[in-house]
Design an enzyme around this catalytic site. Sequence first.
Site, short mmCIF file in Angstrom:
data_model
loop_
_atom_site.label_atom_id
_atom_site.label_comp_id
_atom_site.label_asym_id
_atom_site.label_seq_id
_atom_site.Cartn_x
_atom_site.Cartn_y
_atom_site.Cartn_z
N ASP A 334 113.51 58.92 152.70
CA ASP A 334 114.62 58.17 152.13
C ASP A 334 114.57 58.20 150.60
O ASP A 334 113.49 58.23 150.00
CB ASP A 334 114.52 56.72 152.64
CG ASP A 334 115.66 55.85 152.18
OD1 ASP A 334 116.82 56.19 152.49
OD2 ASP A 334 115.40 54.83 151.51
N GLU A 363 116.28 62.89 151.16
CA GLU A 363 117.64 62.45 150.82
C GLU A 363 117.88 62.76 149.34
O GLU A 363 117.29 62.13 148.46
CB GLU A 363 117.82 60.97 151.09
CG GLU A 363 119.23 60.49 150.80
CD GLU A 363 119.40 58.99 150.93
OE1 GLU A 363 120.53 58.55 151.20
OE2 GLU A 363 118.40 58.26 150.75
#
Length: 620
Positions: A334, A363
Amino acid sequence: MSTVKRSFFLILFFSILSLTSFAAKSKIERLEPGFWWVGMENPNLQLLIYGHGIGDYKVSLNYPGVDVKAVRNVENNNYLFVDLLIDKSAKAGMFEIKLTNSKGKELVYLYELKERRKDSANRSGFNSSDVIYLLMPDRFANGNSENDSVDVLVEKVDRANFDGRHGGDIEGIINQLDYLQDLGITALWSTPLLEDNEERGSYHTYAISDYYNIDARYGGNEAYLELSKECKKRGIKLIKDMVFNHCASAHWWMNDLPQEDWVHQHDNYMNSNHRKSTLLDPHASSVDKIQFSDGWFDKSMPDLNQQNELLMTYLIQNSIWWVEYADLDGIRMDTHPYNDPQGMSKWGKALLTEYPHLNIVGETWYKNAADIAYWQKDALNSDTYNSYLPCVMDFQLFFAMEKAFLEPQEWENGLVRLYKSLAADYLYKDLNNILIFSENHDTQRIMSTLEGDLDKFKLMNTFLMTTRGIPQIYAGIEILMEGKKSDGDGKMRIDFPGGWEGDERNAFAAEGRTAKENEAFNFLRKLLQWRKVNPVIHLGKLTHYIPENDVYVYFRSNKEKTVMVVINNGSKDQELSLNRFSESIKEFTKAYDILSEQNIQFSDGKLEVKGNSSMILELK
């Protein structure tokens, strides 16, 4: 009783009470990781030991092939960090780790070294042969209503609240694995499943309160092991979502930090400015860079300091532990650029040292390919930075897809957006290891953007499943689920119909879907099942032609096969002259359209293409 005797017994009583209180406090409350494996590439293991006054204890053990390399005290006396050296000669087994203080008090932890799975180091990660299915477990399916609320976790189930917990869990996912297999899914990415003990909004689980335990409301660690096992039975790879930029304010260590710089702390609360550009901008000021990297993502998400050596080792080991423990096939990290770049480079390198073929996707939420490509492993960056992140997320292509199918072609618009996005591929080190998608849990549902247009759905997914990269779809796109970002995250992340007992309909079954939903499901299923067995789409060369009159034509080819993809984004039927594509068509004279299941002859040098339609032609 005399006053002297009474005083003696009172002193004795309070002395015993004090010793009992000290003894009760002096215990090992946490030891992480709780077990490890023999035969790892890196022989070093760092143990975090937590307990009241634990810093006053000496550490010893007696086990062949395992030695205490160092014991590190930190500013908080409730922690010890113990460095073990596990020699290649060490065998799997149990041994005692003894902690002894100056008064002779002894604490014992029975530690286990496990055998690794056969050929664990050579596990293969997800790749461009896969189609990834992303889901949010709380919103997918509820397989066990008994764990909807758990006494020791603060937030309870409240399905009437869009931002509350709805009760989806791992058992619900397992129950639908046959559905995913039938759809053609080969990899599963779930948003984080680790414990999130925040008071509100904990369903998203991006604020982690325990890095070694799956949230009990999802079923705990044993349920996750069962999910991994059931995925393996069906040939579905398992990808774990990890969050290292921040933890939860409810994380157990936030009440008693090991070190003051374990998290980034400021005189006054400082939110991140969310300006990822500051990392790559040669003109960026230090104050802006620091606010981006050291500011908190949210008040409930303390920013972890990956420049702290002990913390970074803890995070690296946690990732390796989960890969080994749960038999993972990949990791999704993330908010990758929000982390400390050097710390994450060290993390990626350590993982690939243990698992050379594991895939990791970060990400990388940027709008242009140059910024995204910077983060891919072995990128030719002018500052020589290497992230050791094999796979990046192609947000540039996502933004292009959001608009490309909604507008007529002009110089820069329409399908030219897709062409231009792919034309920037010279920036990437590995074209086949790029994650592509039309929506995810953080974006508006694409069917809301497309206003429910089934024809546009088919065009977009034809492109997504036949261009370069690793396609990812978000749970519910196969039944045209909608959700607007403007309505808030909770309403955008609505429940999958049929995932809960008592739902009005069950969209996991054909009879529970509308005719339009079944048409979408069957179209996507045909695409995915065909893609699964066609290596030319996985790794074949991509040759594309500048879109003309709302028609985009491209080819995927290898030594065995050539596939021609035609996407007509206009409403009118068109006749294409095949001469323009002769360098790709070569000597082929006919084709089979896998979508219409019709044979097509090229003898007249023309190709008829219906409006708002696509063709996937296997050339013969």
